[in-house]
Write an enzyme that holds these catalytic residues in place. Structure first.
Site, PDB file in Angstrom:
ATOM      1  N   ASN A  62     -23.621  -8.689  -4.022  1.00  0.00           N
ATOM      2  CA  ASN A  62     -22.420  -9.119  -3.302  1.00  0.00           C
ATOM      3  C   ASN A  62     -21.399  -9.553  -4.347  1.00  0.00           C
ATOM      4  O   ASN A  62     -21.615 -10.532  -5.060  1.00  0.00           O
ATOM      5  CB  ASN A  62     -22.772 -10.283  -2.370  1.00  0.00           C
ATOM      6  N   VAL A  63     -20.300  -8.827  -4.421  1.00  0.00           N
ATOM      7  CA  VAL A  63     -19.325  -9.071  -5.502  1.00  0.00           C
ATOM      8  C   VAL A  63     -18.631 -10.431  -5.409  1.00  0.00           C
ATOM      9  O   VAL A  63     -17.956 -10.839  -6.340  1.00  0.00           O
ATOM     10  CB  VAL A  63     -18.256  -7.948  -5.570  1.00  0.00           C
ATOM     11  N   ASN A  89     -14.111  -1.209  -6.739  1.00  0.00           N
ATOM     12  CA  ASN A  89     -13.776  -0.411  -5.554  1.00  0.00           C
ATOM     13  C   ASN A  89     -14.130  -1.104  -4.239  1.00  0.00           C
ATOM     14  O   ASN A  89     -13.503  -0.836  -3.211  1.00  0.00           O
ATOM     15  CB  ASN A  89     -14.507   0.941  -5.666  1.00  0.00           C
ATOM     16  N   SER A 151      -4.012  -0.262  -3.130  1.00  0.00           N
ATOM     17  CA  SER A 151      -3.726   0.459  -1.887  1.00  0.00           C
ATOM     18  C   SER A 151      -2.221   0.635  -1.730  1.00  0.00           C
ATOM     19  O   SER A 151      -1.443  -0.188  -2.229  1.00  0.00           O
ATOM     20  CB  SER A 151      -4.248  -0.337  -0.685  1.00  0.00           C
ATOM     21  N   TYR A 163      -4.875  -8.355   3.424  1.00  0.00           N
ATOM     22  CA  TYR A 163      -5.209  -7.161   2.620  1.00  0.00           C
ATOM     23  C   TYR A 163      -4.096  -6.860   1.617  1.00  0.00           C
ATOM     24  O   TYR A 163      -4.352  -6.567   0.448  1.00  0.00           O
ATOM     25  CB  TYR A 163      -5.418  -5.998   3.584  1.00  0.00           C
ATOM     26  N   ALA A 165      -1.976  -8.902   0.298  1.00  0.00           N
ATOM     27  CA  ALA A 165      -1.992  -9.902  -0.775  1.00  0.00           C
ATOM     28  C   ALA A 165      -3.035  -9.535  -1.836  1.00  0.00           C
ATOM     29  O   ALA A 165      -2.782  -9.635  -3.039  1.00  0.00           O
ATOM     30  CB  ALA A 165      -2.289 -11.284  -0.205  1.00  0.00           C
ATOM     31  N   LYS A 167      -4.347  -6.488  -2.435  1.00  0.00           N
ATOM     32  CA  LYS A 167      -4.123  -5.200  -3.101  1.00  0.00           C
ATOM     33  C   LYS A 167      -2.944  -5.262  -4.069  1.00  0.00           C
ATOM     34  O   LYS A 167      -2.911  -4.535  -5.068  1.00  0.00           O
ATOM     35  CB  LYS A 167      -3.959  -4.084  -2.064  1.00  0.00           C
TER      36      LYS A 167
HETATM   37  P1  NDP Z   1     -15.710   1.789   2.867  1.00  0.00           P
HETATM   38  O1  NDP Z   1     -15.690   0.699   3.894  1.00  0.00           O
HETATM   39  O2  NDP Z   1     -16.091   3.165   3.298  1.00  0.00           O
HETATM   40  O3  NDP Z   1     -16.671   1.353   1.659  1.00  0.00           O
HETATM   41  C1  NDP Z   1     -16.548   0.104   1.062  1.00  0.00           C
HETATM   42  C2  NDP Z   1     -17.866  -0.220   0.407  1.00  0.00           C
HETATM   43  O4  NDP Z   1     -17.748  -1.532  -0.182  1.00  0.00           O
HETATM   44  C3  NDP Z   1     -19.015  -0.279   1.414  1.00  0.00           C
HETATM   45  O5  NDP Z   1     -20.132   0.395   0.893  1.00  0.00           O
HETATM   46  C4  NDP Z   1     -19.276  -1.763   1.540  1.00  0.00           C
HETATM   47  O6  NDP Z   1     -20.617  -2.086   1.801  1.00  0.00           O
HETATM   48  C5  NDP Z   1     -18.927  -2.257   0.153  1.00  0.00           C
HETATM   49  N1  NDP Z   1     -18.711  -3.697   0.145  1.00  0.00           N
HETATM   50  C6  NDP Z   1     -18.033  -4.442   1.053  1.00  0.00           C
HETATM   51  N2  NDP Z   1     -18.107  -5.731   0.748  1.00  0.00           N
HETATM   52  C7  NDP Z   1     -18.845  -5.829  -0.382  1.00  0.00           C
HETATM   53  C8  NDP Z   1     -19.280  -6.911  -1.172  1.00  0.00           C
HETATM   54  N3  NDP Z   1     -18.978  -8.181  -0.861  1.00  0.00           N
HETATM   55  N4  NDP Z   1     -20.032  -6.657  -2.264  1.00  0.00           N
HETATM   56  C9  NDP Z   1     -20.371  -5.377  -2.586  1.00  0.00           C
HETATM   57  N5  NDP Z   1     -19.984  -4.310  -1.862  1.00  0.00           N
HETATM   58  C10 NDP Z   1     -19.235  -4.533  -0.773  1.00  0.00           C
HETATM   59  O7  NDP Z   1     -14.275   1.768   2.193  1.00  0.00           O
HETATM   60  P2  NDP Z   1     -13.470   2.901   1.383  1.00  0.00           P
HETATM   61  O8  NDP Z   1     -14.400   3.727   0.622  1.00  0.00           O
HETATM   62  O9  NDP Z   1     -12.517   3.526   2.297  1.00  0.00           O
HETATM   63  O10 NDP Z   1     -12.617   1.968   0.414  1.00  0.00           O
HETATM   64  C11 NDP Z   1     -12.910   1.784  -0.958  1.00  0.00           C
HETATM   65  C12 NDP Z   1     -11.752   1.019  -1.580  1.00  0.00           C
HETATM   66  O11 NDP Z   1     -10.546   1.762  -1.427  1.00  0.00           O
HETATM   67  C13 NDP Z   1     -11.508  -0.349  -0.926  1.00  0.00           C
HETATM   68  O12 NDP Z   1     -11.149  -1.286  -1.913  1.00  0.00           O
HETATM   69  C14 NDP Z   1     -10.326  -0.075  -0.016  1.00  0.00           C
HETATM   70  O13 NDP Z   1      -9.576  -1.239   0.233  1.00  0.00           O
HETATM   71  C15 NDP Z   1      -9.560   0.942  -0.833  1.00  0.00           C
HETATM   72  N6  NDP Z   1      -8.645   1.754  -0.052  1.00  0.00           N
HETATM   73  C16 NDP Z   1      -9.117   2.554   0.965  1.00  0.00           C
HETATM   74  C17 NDP Z   1      -8.224   3.296   1.711  1.00  0.00           C
HETATM   75  C18 NDP Z   1      -8.666   4.183   2.822  1.00  0.00           C
HETATM   76  O14 NDP Z   1      -7.800   4.621   3.595  1.00  0.00           O
HETATM   77  N7  NDP Z   1      -9.961   4.480   2.968  1.00  0.00           N
HETATM   78  C19 NDP Z   1      -6.769   3.271   1.431  1.00  0.00           C
HETATM   79  C20 NDP Z   1      -6.403   2.420   0.336  1.00  0.00           C
HETATM   80  C21 NDP Z   1      -7.319   1.690  -0.366  1.00  0.00           C
HETATM   81  P3  NDP Z   1     -21.166  -2.292   3.310  1.00  0.00           P
HETATM   82  O15 NDP Z   1     -20.659  -1.176   4.109  1.00  0.00           O
HETATM   83  O16 NDP Z   1     -22.636  -2.294   3.167  1.00  0.00           O
HETATM   84  O17 NDP Z   1     -20.613  -3.598   3.767  1.00  0.00           O
END
Ligand code: NDP
Length: 253
Positions: A62-63, A89, A151, A163, A165, A167
């Protein structure tokens, strides 16, 4: 930096953009360390990367937890012998208007329960992972690259006070770190994806998603692979640091 033979750490590497980042780096010969919350997702991404002929390991982490992040970064250095690239990410959304007003009366507010987890994961998590990875890159004497996933929403997306804030914050942190860490051979960057086809968008109502897509000049969602291409560019280009690459189909919020 040469990707072949490097070790790339990807937070949120279990699925979505994180999985595609892992596969892109693995496809170029990097070994990948995946940090995420869900073991099944980690196993699946690691399997897909291993099939490309590299070493891939998943770590439950957990980050937002300082001790966990520190332990996992040590484990990565121990398991792989090096840590060259970090992609911050992992990210979450908990959307809501700052104020919801009906007939001149405030009927709702963004709650602290919506605000705080997003700050914890998207901002504090990036700070902790960036700091701990940078410490190990400095110790190695080999430098490295840190990429923060921002983002298009960083410009101010209605319904995303929390969000936005975070990003804007992670893009700013990439600029600070570029200046602070260049002397140790560490480069940084941010990537600002537009709307990209992953599960994170499933929180959005379909009619809202259609409206958002219609506003994108290229009239479609991005793919995780198109975001991963930008990460590869940042790592490979040794004159790149501290800037944010927009990959958003031309959308401006
Ligand atoms: P997803 O929700 O598909 O994946 C995010 C991943 O991060 C999941 O595997 C999730 O795990 C994991 N995660 C969440 N919280 C934690 C934590 N506390 N510690 C470790 N891992 C964690 O998101 P995306 O792939 O779409 O997004 C990836 C990044 O890109 C994010 O930062 C998002 O804000 C950014 N982004 C995405 C956009 C989009 O349209 N998809 C647009 C702009 C930016 P679990 O599911 O098990 O909780």
């Amino acid at each position: 930096m040469q990707i072949q033979g490097s070790t790339v750490v990807i937070t949120g590497g279990g699925r979505g953009i994180g999985r595609e980042l892992a596969k892109h780096f693995a496809g170029k010969g990097a070994n990948v360390a995946l940090l995420d919350l869900n073991q099944a997702d980690l196993d699946e991404t690691a399997k897909q990367c291993s099939a490309l002929g590299v070493t891939a390991r998943g770590y439950l982490c957990n980050v937002t937890r300082e001790a966990e992040v520190s332990t996992v970064m040590d484990a990565v250095v121990g398991d792989f012998g090096r840590l060259d690239v970090l992609v911050n990410n992992a990210g979450i959304v908990k959307d809501g208007l700052l104020l919801k007003v009906k007939d001149g009366k405030v009927v709702g507010k963004m709650t602290l329960e919506q605000w705080q987890p997003v700050i914890d994961v998207n901002l504090t998590g990036v700070f902790l992972c960036g700091r701990e990875a940078a410490e190990r890159m400095v110790a190695s004497g080999r430098g490295g690259v840190i990429i923060n996933i921002s983002s298009v929403s960083r410009h101010g997306n209605p319904g995303q006070t929390n969000y936005t804030a975070t990003k804007a914050g992670v893009a700013a942190m990439a600029e600070v770190w570029a200046k602070e860490l260049a002397r140790y051979g560490i480069r940084t960057g941010a990537i600002a994806p537009g709307y990209t086809a992953t599960e994170i968008l499933s929180a959005m109502r379909p009619e809202i998603l259609d409206k958002l897509t219609a506003a994108v000049p290229l009239r479609r969602l991005g793919t995780p692979g198109e975001i991963a291409q930008a990460a590869v560019f940042i790592v490979e280009n040794d004159f790149f640091t501290g800037r944010c690459v927009d990959v958003d189909g031309g959308l401006r919020i």
